[in-house]
Design an enzyme around this catalytic site. Sequence first.
Site, PDB file in Angstrom:
ATOM      1  N   GLU A  39       6.811  -4.336   2.674  1.00 34.83           N
ATOM      2  CA  GLU A  39       5.457  -3.882   2.996  1.00 34.83           C
ATOM      3  C   GLU A  39       5.463  -2.440   3.533  1.00 34.83           C
ATOM      4  O   GLU A  39       6.180  -2.125   4.491  1.00 34.83           O
ATOM      5  CB  GLU A  39       4.846  -4.840   4.039  1.00 34.83           C
ATOM      6  CG  GLU A  39       3.488  -4.437   4.581  1.00 34.83           C
ATOM      7  CD  GLU A  39       2.379  -4.414   3.540  1.00 34.83           C
ATOM      8  OE1 GLU A  39       2.347  -5.312   2.678  1.00 34.83           O
ATOM      9  OE2 GLU A  39       1.540  -3.490   3.577  1.00 34.83           O
TER      10      GLU A  39
ATOM     11  N   THR B 150      -0.560  -4.665  -2.382  1.00 34.36           N
ATOM     12  CA  THR B 150       0.721  -5.364  -2.459  1.00 34.36           C
ATOM     13  C   THR B 150       0.823  -6.227  -3.714  1.00 34.36           C
ATOM     14  O   THR B 150       1.860  -6.259  -4.379  1.00 34.36           O
ATOM     15  CB  THR B 150       0.873  -6.263  -1.208  1.00 34.36           C
ATOM     16  OG1 THR B 150       0.839  -5.421  -0.066  1.00 34.36           O
ATOM     17  CG2 THR B 150       2.150  -7.048  -1.222  1.00 34.36           C
TER      18      THR B 150
ATOM     19  N   HIS C 291       2.835  -4.223   8.096  1.00 35.59           N
ATOM     20  CA  HIS C 291       1.499  -3.968   7.522  1.00 35.59           C
ATOM     21  C   HIS C 291       0.663  -3.147   8.502  1.00 35.59           C
ATOM     22  O   HIS C 291       0.789  -3.303   9.713  1.00 35.59           O
ATOM     23  CB  HIS C 291       0.804  -5.314   7.244  1.00 35.59           C
ATOM     24  CG  HIS C 291      -0.409  -5.197   6.373  1.00 35.59           C
ATOM     25  ND1 HIS C 291      -1.634  -4.793   6.863  1.00 35.59           N
ATOM     26  CD2 HIS C 291      -0.579  -5.417   5.050  1.00 35.59           C
ATOM     27  CE1 HIS C 291      -2.508  -4.781   5.876  1.00 35.59           C
ATOM     28  NE2 HIS C 291      -1.884  -5.161   4.759  1.00 35.59           N
TER      29      HIS C 291
ATOM     30  N   ASP D 158       6.408  -1.435  -1.431  1.00 35.82           N
ATOM     31  CA  ASP D 158       5.280  -1.835  -2.292  1.00 35.82           C
ATOM     32  C   ASP D 158       4.267  -0.719  -2.493  1.00 35.82           C
ATOM     33  O   ASP D 158       3.756  -0.502  -3.585  1.00 35.82           O
ATOM     34  CB  ASP D 158       4.602  -3.125  -1.780  1.00 35.82           C
ATOM     35  CG  ASP D 158       3.982  -2.999  -0.398  1.00 35.82           C
ATOM     36  OD1 ASP D 158       4.188  -1.974   0.288  1.00 35.82           O
ATOM     37  OD2 ASP D 158       3.282  -3.954   0.006  1.00 35.82           O
TER      38      ASP D 158
HETATM   39  C1  GP9 Z   1      -1.204 -10.251   2.201  1.00 33.54           C
HETATM   40  C2  GP9 Z   1      -0.464  -9.041   1.824  1.00 33.54           C
HETATM   41  C3  GP9 Z   1      -1.296  -7.915   2.326  1.00 33.54           C
HETATM   42  O1  GP9 Z   1      -0.845 -11.393   1.508  1.00 33.54           O
HETATM   43  O2  GP9 Z   1      -0.236  -8.970   0.462  1.00 33.54           O
HETATM   44  O3  GP9 Z   1      -0.863  -6.726   1.908  1.00 33.54           O
HETATM   45  P1  GP9 Z   1      -1.864  -5.578   1.405  1.00 33.54           P
HETATM   46  O4  GP9 Z   1      -2.137  -5.848  -0.018  1.00 33.54           O
HETATM   47  O5  GP9 Z   1      -3.112  -5.607   2.241  1.00 33.54           O
HETATM   48  O6  GP9 Z   1      -1.031  -4.347   1.637  1.00 33.54           O
END
Ligand code: GP9
Length: 430
Positions: free
Chosen positions: A38, A81, A194, A254
Amino acid sequence: TVDPQLAEEAVSAIVQEADERRFKGLLEGRNVFVIQAESLQTFVMEHPLAGQEITPVLNQLVQEDSIYFSRFYEQAGWGNTSDAEFVSHNSFYPSTKTFSYRAYENNAFYSLPHHLKKQGYTTMVFHGNDPSFWNRENAYKGQGIDHFYASEDFEMNDLIGMGLSDRQLFQQSITVIKQIPEPFYAFYITLTSHHPFVMPDELQKLEMSADYEDTVLGHYLQSVHYLDEEIGRFIQRLKSEGLYDNAAIIIYGDHQGLDMRNEEANDLVSHFIRRPYEEDEMFRVPLIIHIPGSGLAETVETAGGQIDFFPTIANLAGVPLHPNRVMGKDLLNIMEGFVAKQVHVAAGSFIDNEKVFIMSSDGLYDNSRAWRLGTGEPVALEKCRDNYERALAEITLSEYILQNDLIPRVQEAGLEGILDEIRQALQLEE
Ligand code: GP9
């Protein structure tokens, strides 16, 4: 609409087959662990904070038994993500309209998990969040995922930010993994780093300098440092469980964590990296392929993006994809990299081995910006025209294929076959 002439040129640029495939089969038969990390950007690997490495584990990993891609870029769309997953697994562009797991929920796909399943792999995803987020629980059926372990399957005993902590995600997955027949493909979607990145006090282990104390960058660095430590702990655990020697561990970011369009974030990152924070740095994420015992310590500088992930891994897995079956390329077997972006910047923007081109958001080509990678020196816009057209043609063709559910046809007839069908359809219209 697809311009068949431009699309044909784009397809012939995609379809450059290498005579001999380097690194073919290097991870054949191994259990494959992919960590989609992330918000992990590359600059954190290159810049210490007052003498402290932000990512000591990753920095060590690239030195030993690894191939490291230092000019790798994210190509996520509106589905953040989930679109990073989508692009990496399918080697097609994300929807330009909405998140791809919704737009193409019922399509037929031929993805990296499908490809590995044909070689006897069991495929699974681990993510410590609600399975319905980004419509994953429905979309994964078409993506070739055998098992999806999400919040309902974990003991949600350690929550940070949006969900289960990375430490628990990795730790609890081991019990599952040990019961899965080998070989397996285990895809991890981490969550702790995140936005807004704020970590519990006891997990803020970097000594923060006054410049970044209580800022978005300071929080970001702390959370990425935590992620790095947990990846290290996970690798140690794989070693102690006897799962390491026959593994391949692949890690990539990501998407961006810090938006350059946010003035505060831009000022902070520019100060931290000691140069202006621009689009190419915002989109640059690391890709590390770690193959224990391989003796490799390669750095690949060819520009590549998440769209190249599937063909690159397919070659390493010993069964290369035919180059006209997907939009991406095997990054270990091309010289000329090409990365098109269509979300967060205007479509037609691209990065190649030498330069960055950012199409103007007012749609006027002459207002666009282009500069050389590395030096930041301006590049004349006329030198970007061909690749600008290629970027548009690739995105339009990819969208046409997905909107018309044509991946099975691409598997049979190749991208050129689809172009023939588009030409015939246009003639009929006339
Ligand atoms: C939640 C995760 C969030 O399941 O994928 O990530 P994001 O897409 O908000 O970066």
